[in-house]
Design a protein around this motif. Structure first.
Motif, PDB file in Angstrom:
ATOM      1  N   ALA A 173      15.476 -10.533   6.803  1.00 47.01           N
ATOM      2  CA  ALA A 173      14.997 -10.866   5.460  1.00 47.01           C
ATOM      3  C   ALA A 173      13.614 -10.277   5.213  1.00 47.01           C
ATOM      4  N   SER A 174      13.513  -9.454   4.190  1.00 49.39           N
ATOM      5  CA  SER A 174      12.206  -8.932   3.781  1.00 49.39           C
ATOM      6  C   SER A 174      11.366 -10.061   3.195  1.00 49.39           C
ATOM      7  N   TYR A 175      10.071  -9.826   3.109  1.00 45.62           N
ATOM      8  CA  TYR A 175       9.215 -10.807   2.434  1.00 45.62           C
ATOM      9  C   TYR A 175       8.088 -10.108   1.709  1.00 45.62           C
ATOM     10  N   VAL A 176       7.554 -10.827   0.703  1.00 42.54           N
ATOM     11  CA  VAL A 176       6.335 -10.411   0.017  1.00 42.54           C
ATOM     12  C   VAL A 176       5.466 -11.651  -0.126  1.00 42.54           C
ATOM     13  N   GLY A 177       4.211 -11.531   0.259  1.00 37.47           N
ATOM     14  CA  GLY A 177       3.314 -12.676   0.215  1.00 37.47           C
ATOM     15  C   GLY A 177       1.872 -12.221   0.299  1.00 37.47           C
ATOM     16  N   THR A 182      -6.611 -14.884   6.043  1.00 35.82           N
ATOM     17  CA  THR A 182      -7.749 -14.058   5.642  1.00 35.82           C
ATOM     18  C   THR A 182      -8.373 -14.562   4.340  1.00 35.82           C
ATOM     19  N   ALA A 183      -7.527 -14.968   3.387  1.00 34.22           N
ATOM     20  CA  ALA A 183      -8.036 -15.475   2.108  1.00 34.22           C
ATOM     21  C   ALA A 183      -8.889 -16.721   2.319  1.00 34.22           C
ATOM     22  N   PRO A 312      -1.995 -12.342  -6.656  1.00 33.63           N
ATOM     23  CA  PRO A 312      -1.301 -11.512  -7.645  1.00 33.63           C
ATOM     24  C   PRO A 312       0.096 -12.070  -7.911  1.00 33.63           C
ATOM     25  N   ARG A 313       0.155 -13.188  -8.637  1.00 35.27           N
ATOM     26  CA  ARG A 313       1.405 -13.951  -8.733  1.00 35.27           C
ATOM     27  C   ARG A 313       2.525 -13.176  -9.423  1.00 35.27           C
ATOM     28  N   TYR A 314       2.208 -12.526 -10.531  1.00 43.86           N
ATOM     29  CA  TYR A 314       3.236 -11.755 -11.235  1.00 43.86           C
ATOM     30  C   TYR A 314       3.805 -10.670 -10.326  1.00 43.86           C
ATOM     31  N   GLN A 315       2.920  -9.968  -9.629  1.00 50.61           N
ATOM     32  CA  GLN A 315       3.356  -8.896  -8.743  1.00 50.61           C
ATOM     33  C   GLN A 315       4.190  -9.429  -7.589  1.00 50.61           C
ATOM     34  N   VAL A 338       5.676  -7.176   3.184  1.00 48.40           N
ATOM     35  CA  VAL A 338       4.624  -6.757   2.254  1.00 48.40           C
ATOM     36  C   VAL A 338       3.639  -7.902   2.044  1.00 48.40           C
ATOM     37  N   LYS A 339       2.351  -7.621   2.277  1.00 43.07           N
ATOM     38  CA  LYS A 339       1.297  -8.584   1.992  1.00 43.07           C
ATOM     39  C   LYS A 339       0.374  -7.978   0.946  1.00 43.07           C
ATOM     40  N   LEU A 340       0.302  -8.634  -0.194  1.00 43.77           N
ATOM     41  CA  LEU A 340      -0.533  -8.154  -1.292  1.00 43.77           C
ATOM     42  C   LEU A 340      -1.959  -8.704  -1.158  1.00 43.77           C
ATOM     43  N   PRO A 341      -2.936  -7.980  -1.668  1.00 39.98           N
ATOM     44  CA  PRO A 341      -4.336  -8.409  -1.511  1.00 39.98           C
ATOM     45  C   PRO A 341      -4.699  -9.578  -2.413  1.00 39.98           C
ATOM     46  N   THR A 342      -5.685 -10.353  -1.975  1.00 38.56           N
ATOM     47  CA  THR A 342      -6.243 -11.442  -2.775  1.00 38.56           C
ATOM     48  C   THR A 342      -7.691 -11.098  -3.118  1.00 38.56           C
TER      49      THR A 342
END
Length: 358
Positions: A173-177, A182-183, A312-315, A338-342
């Motif tokens: 299972a892929s993920y995005v978060g 770090t945040a 980046p909630r929409y993304q 995928v981990k998006l920046p905060t």
């Protein structure tokens, strides 16, 4: 050695979405004959091959290449559906609104219908949930909820799954978060840079991995700064409830050793911290500093406005759906992590200046 032709190549050649190509190749739904023929011609032209194939009998009125020039192959799959399911903890939390918008935007682009459910999936009811997906003829699942690794493995063995926000490193299972650890380090270190040391954590349910990671980061930073943390400074809530947070924070502020900062894991809890400070005749930010999380509308509407960690909630929602479409189109596609920046957004709850880093 020539590059292997992918379903994306077929979609580009036919000038349609990957999901449309998948629906035609899977023989799963009514696609306009002209579009269907364009896709089949692209398959023939590019020589696209894929596994689990069976010869398909052309439907009445369907134009196909002459015998001998190509063969048409289709996956053995259930009857057509364009439904994906999104499993979400609750619809009442404003945090999820932008994520839902992102999912809807991607789904609409790929002609997918979205069904939302807040079922708490676990080992006891996972079979019933799978029966629900079968009943709806769902072709994929996006999960924002928290459940066990074993439950996730059962789900991924049944249909394509993408994790959003809450995630395990699962081989199926892929993920995005985001990087919650770090945040949190960024937020706590900012409070330390302001000369404050008596920092309280207002945390969410520990059944969620975000809460576990933010607690671990908080404890690590405080330990590295050689700051002893009284047990009362860690406010562990059973749910993200504003009123419950308010009561708990008032109690901590009334204790013999109260904190002078609050890092809350949601903007709603941060708003509760501000309200509790004011109730105790303390001023924000001169007496108490407050940082929230998520950058929801609450963070800007509160008085004072709330310094917060922007997700980046929409993304997150949009990319989660895109990853699911990719997996539906090609079940053998690689698993993506995928981990998006905060970003720390500075507002009035930590500074008397009216500034923002947005």
């Amino acid at each position: 050695m020539s590059r292997k032709v992918t379903i994306r190549d077929v979609a580009n050649e036919a000038k349609v979405s990957i999901a449309t190509v998948s629906r035609v190749l899977n023989n799963k739904c009514a696609v306009r004959p002209k579009t269907r023929n364009t896709i089949l011609q692209a398959v023939e032209k590019l020589g696209y091959k894929y596994e689990n194939r069976v010869t398909e009998i052309p439907e009445p009125g369907m134009t196909v290449p002459e015998e001998g020039t190509a063969q048409l192959f289709y996956h053995k799959v259930m009857e057509e559906s364009n439904i994906i399911i999104v499993n979400i903890p609750t619809m009442s939390n404003p945090f999820y609104s932008k994520i839902i918008d992102g999912i809807h935007a991607s789904a609409e682009m790929h002609s997918l219908s979205v069904v939302f459910t807040s079922i708490d999936i676990n080992e006891k009811n996972v079979d019933a949930f799978i029966r629900l997906t079968d009943h709806l003829k769902a072709i994929g699942l996006i999960v924002l909820n928290s459940f066990s690794y074993s439950t996730l493995s059962i789900l991924t063995s049944h249909l394509p799954v993408v994790q959003c926000c809450e995630y395990y490193d699962n081989p199926s299972a892929s993920y995005v978060g985001i990087n919650d650890y770090t945040a949190t380090e960024t937020a706590i270190n900012y409070l330390l840079s302001m000369g404050r040391k008596k920092i309280s954590l207002v945390n969410g349910p520990l059944e969620f991995r975000y809460a576990q990671n933010r607690l671990a980061a908080y404890q690590s930073v405080m330990d590295s700064a050689n700051i002893e943390v009284p047990a009362s400074w860690i406010i562990q809530l059973p749910e993200l409830n504003h009123d419950l947070a308010f009561t708990s924070i008032v109690q901590v502020l009334s204790s013999p050793n109260p904190p002078d900062c609050f890092f809350a894991v949601s903007d709603s809890l941060a708003a509760a911290a501000i309200k509790a400070a004011q109730y105790c005749n303390l001023r924000v930010p001169s007496d108490i500093l407050v940082i929230g999380f998520d950058n929801t509308e609450i963070s800007q509407l509160a008085t004072p406005s709330i310094t917060t960690i922007k997700q980046p909630r929409y993304q997150l929602g949009y990319l989660a759906c895109e990853l699911l479409v990719e997996k539906i189109a090609d079940p053998h596609s690689e698993i993506k992590r995928v981990k998006l920046p905060t970003e720390l957004i500075i507002r009035e709850s930590t500074t008397s200046e009216r500034i923002s880093m947005e």
